[in-house]
Design a protein around this motif. Structure first.
Motif, mmCIF file in Angstrom:
data_model
loop_
_atom_site.group_PDB
_atom_site.id
_atom_site.type_symbol
_atom_site.label_atom_id
_atom_site.label_comp_id
_atom_site.label_asym_id
_atom_site.label_seq_id
_atom_site.Cartn_x
_atom_site.Cartn_y
_atom_site.Cartn_z
ATOM 1 N N GLN A 150 -4.628 -12.113 8.496
ATOM 2 C CA GLN A 150 -5.570 -11.729 7.450
ATOM 3 C C GLN A 150 -5.912 -10.246 7.588
ATOM 4 O O GLN A 150 -6.065 -9.732 8.689
ATOM 5 N N GLY A 151 -6.044 -9.548 6.476
ATOM 6 C CA GLY A 151 -6.458 -8.151 6.490
ATOM 7 C C GLY A 151 -5.353 -7.156 6.773
ATOM 8 O O GLY A 151 -5.632 -5.970 6.958
ATOM 9 N N ALA A 152 -4.090 -7.614 6.822
ATOM 10 C CA ALA A 152 -2.981 -6.667 6.986
ATOM 11 C C ALA A 152 -2.881 -5.792 5.740
ATOM 12 O O ALA A 152 -3.136 -6.239 4.622
ATOM 13 N N ARG A 153 -2.518 -4.518 5.912
ATOM 14 C CA ARG A 153 -2.442 -3.575 4.788
ATOM 15 C C ARG A 153 -0.991 -3.468 4.312
ATOM 16 O O ARG A 153 -0.102 -3.103 5.080
ATOM 17 N N ILE A 154 -0.784 -3.759 3.033
ATOM 18 C CA ILE A 154 0.549 -3.713 2.434
ATOM 19 C C ILE A 154 0.573 -2.584 1.406
ATOM 20 O O ILE A 154 -0.294 -2.509 0.540
ATOM 21 N N THR A 155 1.572 -1.726 1.513
ATOM 22 C CA THR A 155 1.701 -0.602 0.589
ATOM 23 C C THR A 155 3.080 -0.608 -0.050
ATOM 24 O O THR A 155 4.091 -0.774 0.647
ATOM 25 N N VAL A 156 3.122 -0.482 -1.384
ATOM 26 C CA VAL A 156 4.394 -0.307 -2.084
ATOM 27 C C VAL A 156 4.426 1.130 -2.607
ATOM 28 O O VAL A 156 3.483 1.584 -3.256
ATOM 29 N N ARG A 157 5.483 1.837 -2.268
ATOM 30 C CA ARG A 157 5.609 3.245 -2.631
ATOM 31 C C ARG A 157 6.903 3.447 -3.411
ATOM 32 O O ARG A 157 7.992 3.142 -2.917
ATOM 33 N N SER A 158 6.787 3.920 -4.635
ATOM 34 C CA SER A 158 7.958 4.117 -5.493
ATOM 35 C C SER A 158 8.802 5.273 -4.979
ATOM 36 O O SER A 158 8.277 6.310 -4.557
ATOM 37 N N ARG A 159 10.101 5.102 -5.014
ATOM 38 C CA ARG A 159 11.006 6.172 -4.594
ATOM 39 C C ARG A 159 11.076 7.308 -5.611
ATOM 40 O O ARG A 159 11.636 8.357 -5.328
ATOM 41 N N SER A 160 10.500 7.077 -6.770
ATOM 42 C CA SER A 160 10.462 8.128 -7.780
ATOM 43 C C SER A 160 9.322 9.107 -7.538
ATOM 44 O O SER A 160 9.184 10.099 -8.240
ATOM 45 N N GLY A 161 8.471 8.787 -6.541
ATOM 46 C CA GLY A 161 7.348 9.660 -6.231
ATOM 47 C C GLY A 161 6.079 9.301 -6.961
ATOM 48 O O GLY A 161 5.093 10.030 -6.881
ATOM 49 N N ALA A 162 6.072 8.182 -7.681
ATOM 50 C CA ALA A 162 4.869 7.766 -8.396
ATOM 51 C C ALA A 162 3.798 7.338 -7.394
ATOM 52 O O ALA A 162 4.044 7.201 -6.199
ATOM 53 N N GLU A 163 2.581 7.110 -7.901
ATOM 54 C CA GLU A 163 1.449 6.747 -7.062
ATOM 55 C C GLU A 163 1.726 5.443 -6.299
ATOM 56 O O GLU A 163 2.244 4.481 -6.860
ATOM 57 N N ALA A 164 1.359 5.418 -4.991
ATOM 58 C CA ALA A 164 1.547 4.223 -4.178
ATOM 59 C C ALA A 164 0.424 3.224 -4.458
ATOM 60 O O ALA A 164 -0.668 3.590 -4.903
ATOM 61 N N HIS A 165 0.698 1.948 -4.191
ATOM 62 C CA HIS A 165 -0.284 0.881 -4.379
ATOM 63 C C HIS A 165 -0.490 0.168 -3.040
ATOM 64 O O HIS A 165 0.477 -0.109 -2.329
ATOM 65 N N THR A 166 -1.753 -0.137 -2.686
ATOM 66 C CA THR A 166 -2.063 -0.791 -1.415
ATOM 67 C C THR A 166 -3.003 -1.966 -1.649
ATOM 68 O O THR A 166 -3.965 -1.855 -2.420
ATOM 69 N N VAL A 167 -2.723 -3.096 -0.977
ATOM 70 C CA VAL A 167 -3.609 -4.263 -0.999
ATOM 71 C C VAL A 167 -3.719 -4.803 0.423
ATOM 72 O O VAL A 167 -2.927 -4.439 1.297
ATOM 73 N N ALA A 168 -4.693 -5.676 0.663
ATOM 74 C CA ALA A 168 -4.866 -6.344 1.961
ATOM 75 C C ALA A 168 -4.575 -7.821 1.800
ATOM 76 O O ALA A 168 -4.855 -8.416 0.744
ATOM 77 N N THR A 169 -4.006 -8.434 2.831
ATOM 78 C CA THR A 169 -3.717 -9.865 2.782
ATOM 79 C C THR A 169 -5.012 -10.667 2.852
ATOM 80 O O THR A 169 -5.985 -10.262 3.495
ATOM 81 N N GLY A 170 -4.995 -11.828 2.210
ATOM 82 C CA GLY A 170 -6.159 -12.698 2.222
ATOM 83 C C GLY A 170 -6.171 -13.615 3.437
ATOM 84 O O GLY A 170 -5.397 -13.454 4.382
ATOM 85 N N GLY A 171 -7.057 -14.606 3.406
ATOM 86 C CA GLY A 171 -7.192 -15.525 4.524
ATOM 87 C C GLY A 171 -5.948 -16.348 4.781
ATOM 88 O O GLY A 171 -5.749 -16.858 5.885
ATOM 89 N N ASP A 172 -5.096 -16.473 3.758
ATOM 90 C CA ASP A 172 -3.847 -17.212 3.925
ATOM 91 C C ASP A 172 -2.679 -16.288 4.269
ATOM 92 O O ASP A 172 -1.528 -16.714 4.294
ATOM 93 N N GLY A 173 -2.984 -14.997 4.516
ATOM 94 C CA GLY A 173 -1.938 -14.050 4.887
ATOM 95 C C GLY A 173 -1.088 -13.576 3.724
ATOM 96 O O GLY A 173 -0.092 -12.873 3.934
ATOM 97 N N GLN A 174 -1.469 -13.905 2.489
ATOM 98 C CA GLN A 174 -0.628 -13.581 1.336
ATOM 99 C C GLN A 174 -1.128 -12.332 0.616
ATOM 100 O O GLN A 174 -2.306 -11.961 0.695
#
Length: 346
Positions: free
Chosen positions: A57-81
């Motif tokens: 729970q609470g792991a930080r996931i970041t998706v970063r576009s290879r085109s250089g666009a803005e990155a997006h970050t979320v944290a996993t919930g209690g189920d790890g998703q």
């Protein structure tokens, strides 16, 4: 007659036909799916687990576009998703990390328009070492907290229960903390009382008759039992765990069938978690028991010395560990002070 009958039927059908009937028009909903334009966005989801398969729970996931666009970050919930909804279609790199955990970086993830993609489970391991001064200081503090938590755990508020952790994802202790906890266990006041009882039972049963009888024999039995206790704590819980980078604690499972928990508890006597979070043969405990058994030849009666004493003491200690682990798993938690009511799912 046949010709006239058919003509009459044709005239009747024509009479009932509705002239100039308008053709039905297709609405947007009735248009074929193939004619509709796909969404320009995509959805990406997945689950983060540790090396034992437990969700994080609470792991930080970041998706970063290879085109250089803005990155997006979320944290996993209690189920790890985690879920990224409505991100622009494109080519992405996915990274995941958690406090005290390693960092995962994915291969390129291609998300086409309208794609709904579920990634394979992302596995993070406990970080055994740090690479900066700041992280080192934090890790030192966390390791010290592990000792402070451990020394408060006592069965019925009296008997030490230092070497059990109820946090399945507890960070590893450093060598300094392993030696400190070992010293706490060696010289805890309760240990002297327990050793006195063991020596008294051996005296009553005349175990190791070479020690003799009376107060002198009792004193020798007490000294030998205390020496075994100290050497076991030093070698099996401090020195070898530091050398082999293994954790000397028992990790309470608490979930699963009775059989699976019992098998886990007994196997924990010979299998240990490494400081890197991986399970491996418990070199520290096994070698520590045999080293302690070998040293017992220095102070046990000459008639009892030899290889049989080494193996007897070592195997007895390993068997005792297995029994203690069973008690830890099924009996002692409700009786242990400062034990948490909830714990991580293993």
């Amino acid at each position: 007659m046949h010709v006239h009958a058919q003509s009459d039927r044709s005239n009747r059908d024509a009479a009932f036909a509705l002239p100039d009937a308008p053709q039905a028009q297709q609405t947007a909903q009735e248009q074929p799916v193939a004619d509709q334009q796909p969404s320009a966005t995509a959805t990406l989801s997945g689950t983060v687990v540790d090396t034992n398969g437990a969700v994080i729970q609470g792991a930080r996931i970041t998706v970063r576009s290879r085109s250089g666009a803005e990155a997006h970050t979320v944290a996993t919930g209690g189920d790890g998703q985690f879920v990224f909804s409505g991100i622009p279609a494109g080519h992405y790199d996915v990274t995941a990390t958690g406090e005290g955990m390693s960092t995962y970086t994915s291969p390129e993830v291609d998300l086409g328009p309208g794609t709904v993609r579920i990634m394979p489970a992302i596995q993070l391991r406990i970080e055994a070492a740090s690479t900066s001064v700041t992280v080192t200081a934090d890790s030192e503090q966390i390791a010290e907290q592990q000792v402070q938590i451990a020394v408060q755990q006592r069965v019925l508020g009296v008997v030490p229960n230092f070497y059990t952790t109820y946090d399945w994802n507890a960070p590893p202790m450093r060598a300094k903390q392993k030696f400190k906890l070992s010293l706490h266990s060696m010289f805890d006041p309760t240990a002297f009382v327990i050793i006195a009882g063991v020596a008294g039972a051996e005296q009553y049963k005349d175990v190791y008759p070479g020690f003799g009888g009376g107060w002198e024999g009792y004193g020798k039995r007490y000294g030998a039992t205390f020496a075994n206790h100290v050497s076991d704590q030093f070698f099996a819980h401090a020195l070898y765990p530091s050398l082999f980078h293994q954790d000397p604690r028992y990790f309470y499972k608490g979930k699963g069938s009775v059989r699976s928990r019992a098998m886990y508890a007994m196997s924990a006597a010979v299998i240990a978690r490494g400081d890197d979070g991986r399970w491996k043969p418990n070199y520290s405990s096994v070698l520590g028991k045999f080293t302690s058994g070998a040293l017992s030849n220095l102070y046990f009666p000459e008639s009892d010395r030899g290889a049989h004493l080494v193996f007897f003491n070592a195997l007895t200690e390993l068997g005792t560990d297995a029994v203690e682990n069973l008690l830890e798993e099924f009996v002692l938690k409700p009786l242990t002070s400062h034990a948490p009511k909830e714990h991580d799912q293993p």
